[in-house]
Design a protein around this motif. Structure first.
Motif, PDB file in Angstrom:
ATOM      1  N   LEU A   1       1.043 -20.904   0.631  1.00  0.00           N
ATOM      2  CA  LEU A   1       0.189 -19.713   0.759  1.00  0.00           C
ATOM      3  C   LEU A   1       0.881 -18.647   1.595  1.00  0.00           C
ATOM      4  CD1 LEU A   1      -2.500 -18.195   0.471  1.00  0.00           C
ATOM      5  CD2 LEU A   1      -3.341 -19.482   2.466  1.00  0.00           C
ATOM      6  N   LEU A   2       1.538 -19.055   2.679  1.00  0.00           N
ATOM      7  CA  LEU A   2       2.214 -18.094   3.549  1.00  0.00           C
ATOM      8  C   LEU A   2       3.370 -17.414   2.827  1.00  0.00           C
ATOM      9  CD1 LEU A   2       2.267 -20.070   6.926  1.00  0.00           C
ATOM     10  CD2 LEU A   2       0.688 -18.277   6.210  1.00  0.00           C
ATOM     11  N   GLN A   3       4.069 -18.157   1.982  1.00  0.00           N
ATOM     12  CA  GLN A   3       5.172 -17.567   1.224  1.00  0.00           C
ATOM     13  C   GLN A   3       4.662 -16.516   0.242  1.00  0.00           C
ATOM     14  OE1 GLN A   3       7.327 -20.794  -0.577  1.00  0.00           O
ATOM     15  NE2 GLN A   3       8.025 -21.619   1.383  1.00  0.00           N
ATOM     16  N   VAL A   4       3.547 -16.821  -0.408  1.00  0.00           N
ATOM     17  CA  VAL A   4       2.958 -15.852  -1.344  1.00  0.00           C
ATOM     18  C   VAL A   4       2.527 -14.598  -0.597  1.00  0.00           C
ATOM     19  CG1 VAL A   4       1.017 -15.415  -2.891  1.00  0.00           C
ATOM     20  CG2 VAL A   4       2.237 -17.596  -3.012  1.00  0.00           C
ATOM     21  N   LEU A   5       1.854 -14.779   0.533  1.00  0.00           N
ATOM     22  CA  LEU A   5       1.418 -13.630   1.326  1.00  0.00           C
ATOM     23  C   LEU A   5       2.618 -12.829   1.842  1.00  0.00           C
ATOM     24  CD1 LEU A   5      -1.483 -15.228   3.418  1.00  0.00           C
ATOM     25  CD2 LEU A   5      -1.686 -13.663   1.482  1.00  0.00           C
ATOM     26  N   GLY A   6       3.689 -13.542   2.231  1.00  0.00           N
ATOM     27  CA  GLY A   6       4.872 -12.873   2.749  1.00  0.00           C
ATOM     28  C   GLY A   6       5.581 -12.028   1.710  1.00  0.00           C
ATOM     29  N   LEU A   7       5.365 -12.308   0.422  1.00  0.00           N
ATOM     30  CA  LEU A   7       5.966 -11.513  -0.641  1.00  0.00           C
ATOM     31  C   LEU A   7       5.019 -10.460  -1.192  1.00  0.00           C
ATOM     32  CD1 LEU A   7       7.798 -14.369  -2.605  1.00  0.00           C
ATOM     33  CD2 LEU A   7       8.856 -12.641  -1.147  1.00  0.00           C
ATOM     34  N   VAL A   8       3.750 -10.820  -1.359  1.00  0.00           N
ATOM     35  CA  VAL A   8       2.795  -9.924  -2.022  1.00  0.00           C
ATOM     36  C   VAL A   8       2.319  -8.816  -1.087  1.00  0.00           C
ATOM     37  CG1 VAL A   8       0.513  -9.775  -3.088  1.00  0.00           C
ATOM     38  CG2 VAL A   8       2.051 -11.675  -3.665  1.00  0.00           C
ATOM     39  N   VAL A   9       1.944  -9.184   0.138  1.00  0.00           N
ATOM     40  CA  VAL A   9       1.369  -8.196   1.060  1.00  0.00           C
ATOM     41  C   VAL A   9       2.339  -7.051   1.355  1.00  0.00           C
ATOM     42  CG1 VAL A   9       0.430  -7.837   3.386  1.00  0.00           C
ATOM     43  CG2 VAL A   9      -0.246  -9.848   2.065  1.00  0.00           C
ATOM     44  N   PRO A  10       3.637  -7.311   1.645  1.00  0.00           N
ATOM     45  CA  PRO A  10       4.547  -6.181   1.882  1.00  0.00           C
ATOM     46  C   PRO A  10       4.642  -5.232   0.695  1.00  0.00           C
ATOM     47  CG  PRO A  10       5.532  -8.195   2.704  1.00  0.00           C
ATOM     48  CD  PRO A  10       4.303  -8.600   1.947  1.00  0.00           C
ATOM     49  N   PHE A  11       4.694  -5.772  -0.527  1.00  0.00           N
ATOM     50  CA  PHE A  11       4.800  -4.898  -1.698  1.00  0.00           C
ATOM     51  C   PHE A  11       3.542  -4.043  -1.865  1.00  0.00           C
ATOM     52  CE2 PHE A  11       4.295  -3.897  -6.198  1.00  0.00           C
ATOM     53  CZ  PHE A  11       5.531  -3.349  -6.496  1.00  0.00           C
ATOM     54  N   VAL A  12       2.378  -4.656  -1.693  1.00  0.00           N
ATOM     55  CA  VAL A  12       1.119  -3.909  -1.803  1.00  0.00           C
ATOM     56  C   VAL A  12       1.040  -2.843  -0.714  1.00  0.00           C
ATOM     57  CG1 VAL A  12      -1.392  -4.093  -1.632  1.00  0.00           C
ATOM     58  CG2 VAL A  12      -0.103  -5.815  -2.917  1.00  0.00           C
ATOM     59  N   HIS A  13       1.450  -3.210   0.495  1.00  0.00           N
ATOM     60  CA  HIS A  13       1.374  -2.271   1.615  1.00  0.00           C
ATOM     61  C   HIS A  13       2.287  -1.066   1.378  1.00  0.00           C
ATOM     62  CE1 HIS A  13       2.045  -0.729   5.742  1.00  0.00           C
ATOM     63  NE2 HIS A  13       0.798  -1.140   5.951  1.00  0.00           N
ATOM     64  N   ILE A  14       3.513  -1.318   0.937  1.00  0.00           N
ATOM     65  CA  ILE A  14       4.450  -0.216   0.684  1.00  0.00           C
ATOM     66  C   ILE A  14       3.928   0.677  -0.437  1.00  0.00           C
ATOM     67  CG2 ILE A  14       6.737   0.320  -0.250  1.00  0.00           C
ATOM     68  CD1 ILE A  14       7.825  -2.027   1.330  1.00  0.00           C
ATOM     69  N   THR A  15       3.351   0.061  -1.471  1.00  0.00           N
ATOM     70  CA  THR A  15       2.798   0.852  -2.574  1.00  0.00           C
ATOM     71  C   THR A  15       1.678   1.752  -2.093  1.00  0.00           C
ATOM     72  OG1 THR A  15       3.346  -0.940  -4.130  1.00  0.00           O
ATOM     73  CG2 THR A  15       1.769   0.719  -4.877  1.00  0.00           C
ATOM     74  N   ARG A  16       0.774   1.212  -1.293  1.00  0.00           N
ATOM     75  CA  ARG A  16      -0.334   2.015  -0.756  1.00  0.00           C
ATOM     76  C   ARG A  16       0.192   3.119   0.160  1.00  0.00           C
ATOM     77  NH1 ARG A  16      -5.516   0.491  -0.935  1.00  0.00           N
ATOM     78  NH2 ARG A  16      -5.918   1.385   1.130  1.00  0.00           N
ATOM     79  N   GLN A  17       1.182   2.789   0.974  1.00  0.00           N
ATOM     80  CA  GLN A  17       1.708   3.800   1.887  1.00  0.00           C
ATOM     81  C   GLN A  17       2.379   4.933   1.113  1.00  0.00           C
ATOM     82  OE1 GLN A  17       4.367   2.274   4.887  1.00  0.00           O
ATOM     83  NE2 GLN A  17       4.291   4.149   6.112  1.00  0.00           N
ATOM     84  N   LEU A  18       3.141   4.600   0.084  1.00  0.00           N
ATOM     85  CA  LEU A  18       3.766   5.635  -0.747  1.00  0.00           C
ATOM     86  C   LEU A  18       2.709   6.488  -1.437  1.00  0.00           C
ATOM     87  CD1 LEU A  18       6.661   3.596  -2.414  1.00  0.00           C
ATOM     88  CD2 LEU A  18       6.951   5.586  -0.929  1.00  0.00           C
ATOM     89  N   GLN A  19       1.714   5.826  -2.002  1.00  0.00           N
ATOM     90  CA  GLN A  19       0.679   6.550  -2.754  1.00  0.00           C
ATOM     91  C   GLN A  19      -0.088   7.512  -1.854  1.00  0.00           C
ATOM     92  OE1 GLN A  19      -2.946   5.921  -2.698  1.00  0.00           O
ATOM     93  NE2 GLN A  19      -3.250   7.506  -4.270  1.00  0.00           N
ATOM     94  N   GLN A  20      -0.398   7.073  -0.635  1.00  0.00           N
ATOM     95  CA  GLN A  20      -1.194   7.894   0.265  1.00  0.00           C
ATOM     96  C   GLN A  20      -0.348   8.950   0.981  1.00  0.00           C
ATOM     97  OE1 GLN A  20      -2.767   4.841   2.789  1.00  0.00           O
ATOM     98  NE2 GLN A  20      -4.049   3.950   1.179  1.00  0.00           N
ATOM     99  N   ALA A  21       0.850   8.581   1.430  1.00  0.00           N
ATOM    100  CA  ALA A  21       1.656   9.503   2.229  1.00  0.00           C
ATOM    101  C   ALA A  21       2.243  10.624   1.390  1.00  0.00           C
ATOM    102  CB  ALA A  21       2.789   8.746   2.927  1.00  0.00           C
ATOM    103  N   TYR A  22       2.583  10.341   0.124  1.00  0.00           N
ATOM    104  CA  TYR A  22       3.247  11.340  -0.707  1.00  0.00           C
ATOM    105  C   TYR A  22       2.367  11.827  -1.859  1.00  0.00           C
ATOM    106  CZ  TYR A  22       7.416   9.806   1.799  1.00  0.00           C
ATOM    107  OH  TYR A  22       8.324   9.511   2.771  1.00  0.00           O
ATOM    108  N   SER A  23       1.061  11.498  -1.795  1.00  0.00           N
ATOM    109  CA  SER A  23       0.093  11.967  -2.802  1.00  0.00           C
ATOM    110  C   SER A  23       0.558  11.642  -4.225  1.00  0.00           C
ATOM    111  CB  SER A  23      -0.149  13.479  -2.654  1.00  0.00           C
ATOM    112  OG  SER A  23      -0.595  13.788  -1.348  1.00  0.00           O
ATOM    113  N   LEU A  24       0.888  10.368  -4.451  1.00  0.00           N
ATOM    114  CA  LEU A  24       1.386   9.919  -5.747  1.00  0.00           C
ATOM    115  C   LEU A  24       0.275   9.270  -6.561  1.00  0.00           C
ATOM    116  CD1 LEU A  24       4.684   8.161  -4.561  1.00  0.00           C
ATOM    117  CD2 LEU A  24       4.449  10.505  -5.420  1.00  0.00           C
ATOM    118  N   GLY A  25       0.467   9.234  -7.866  1.00  0.00           N
ATOM    119  CA  GLY A  25      -0.372   8.401  -8.706  1.00  0.00           C
ATOM    120  C   GLY A  25       0.036   6.952  -8.540  1.00  0.00           C
TER     121      GLY A  25
END
Length: 354
Positions: A297-321
């Motif tokens: 479970l920790l390995q899955v979280l360690g891979l999935v959460v960073p990708f989701v977080h970066i995607t959200r940060q890009l979408q919100q910070a740079y007003s992206l679709g």
């Protein structure tokens, strides 16, 4: 290379000092003149140099200012952390736009998270072991010789046991098989030791691994004392963690280089907040591992959460679709691999030439 390590500590200390030493690092309670520059005070802070009108002078105040200056528990920390976790792009955009006093500064939370991560990793046993059998200056040849002596002793015992038995005794055949097996082991160990003995017979200056002097010197250092080199690698990764920021900056710029409204400063704030979140995330995962949470479970979280977080940060910070943010996140994931590889190469080079 001691100078390089000292420089790393100096830069880290300067960044931490700059992050903590802010005008609002203590409460003011009114005074007539600024104790720093002598300007007449109008409010709680000097309008000329920014120092609080009242300075504390007690041991309790030292602890209070550390907590307040680093974490800003009195409002800032608890305003920053939820945004960093769930709306990191909004936090990035608002800080860049000028909302500074409401939030913990990016560099302060970056340094805190990095320091805390290394401390937790050490406590939880996540860091690589510095205990090597061949450490402390011993070569692999020493381990081979140790095994050889053990096999020789076993062979001698087998010969003694065989000679005590009569010629027709079945146990004599078993002892002879034991001797034959030991002879095979000794031949294999001699074959493995032969090239190492040849290297050991040459002067150290003549050992040539690649033909490049400083690389050969580094390989020899790792060969002689891997425990020390791993320890130095861990120490350097902590001291020079701030290098991840300039290393990452060109790659993030490549994703938006045609959008002139975004400056290098904006990208730097994005990177600093992102690294801070990743450090805090892996602190949580390390603590979860320590209390027995499933490693799968920790390995899955360690891979999935960073990708989701970066995607959200890009979408919100740079007003992206969302599609544009996901595509850039995939590219950024590959860039992160390159950045980490460059960072590791720099650390290895510093350790090798030190």
């Amino acid at each position: 290379m001691g100078g390089m390590e000292a420089a790393g500590e100096l830069v880290t200390g300067a960044l931490l000092g700059r992050a903590i030493d802010r005008p609002d690092a203590a409460h003011a309670h009114g005074a007539h003149m600024c104790l720093n520059c002598g300007t007449a005070l109008i409010g709680e802070h000097c309008h000329h140099c920014g120092q609080p009108g009242h300075v504390h002078r007690s041991l309790h105040a030292v602890g209070h200012e550390i907590v307040h200056g680093v974490f800003h528990f009195e409002g800032k920390f608890w305003r920053t952390l939820p945004l960093l976790a769930w709306r990191p792009g909004d936090l990035t955009r608002r800080y860049v736009a000028g909302e500074r006093t409401r939030f913990v500064s990016p560099m302060a939370i970056f340094l805190f998270s990095i320091f805390a991560m290394f401390a937790v990793f050490s406590w939880a046993g996540v860091t690589p072991s510095t205990n090597f059998k061949t450490g402390g200056g011993a070569r692999p040849l020493a381990a081979i010789e140790e095994d050889r002596q053990s096999v020789l002793k076993d062979r001698q015992d087998a010969i003694a046991d065989r000679d005590k038995l009569a010629a027709g005794d079945p146990d004599r055949i078993d002892e002879q098989e034991r001797i034959d097996k030991d002879n095979i082991k000794l031949k294999a160990l001699d074959i493995a030791a032969a090239p190492l003995r040849q290297v050991g017979e040459r002067p150290e200056a003549e050992i040539n691994y690649t033909g490049i002097a400083f690389i050969d010197h580094g390989i020899e250092k790792w060969h002689k004392n891997p425990s020390l080199m791993v320890y130095k690698l861990q120490s350097s990764s902590y001291k020079f963690s701030w290098l991840l920021i300039p290393l990452s900056l060109p790659f993030l710029w490549l994703l938006f280089f045609w959008k002139r409204q975004y400056k290098l400063y904006d990208h730097a704030i994005f990177i600093i907040y992102s690294i801070a979140f990743m450090s805090l995330l892996y602190i949580v995962l390390s603590l979860a591992r320590a209390v027995g949470v499933s490693s799968g479970l920790l390995q899955v979280l360690g891979l999935v959460v960073p990708f989701v977080h970066i995607t959200r940060q890009l979408q919100q910070a740079y007003s992206l679709g969302w599609f544009s943010a996901i595509v850039r996140s995939v590219l950024l994931a590959h860039f992160i691999g390159i950045v980490l590889a460059l960072f590791l190469v720099i650390l290895l080079a510093m350790g090798a030439t030190g």
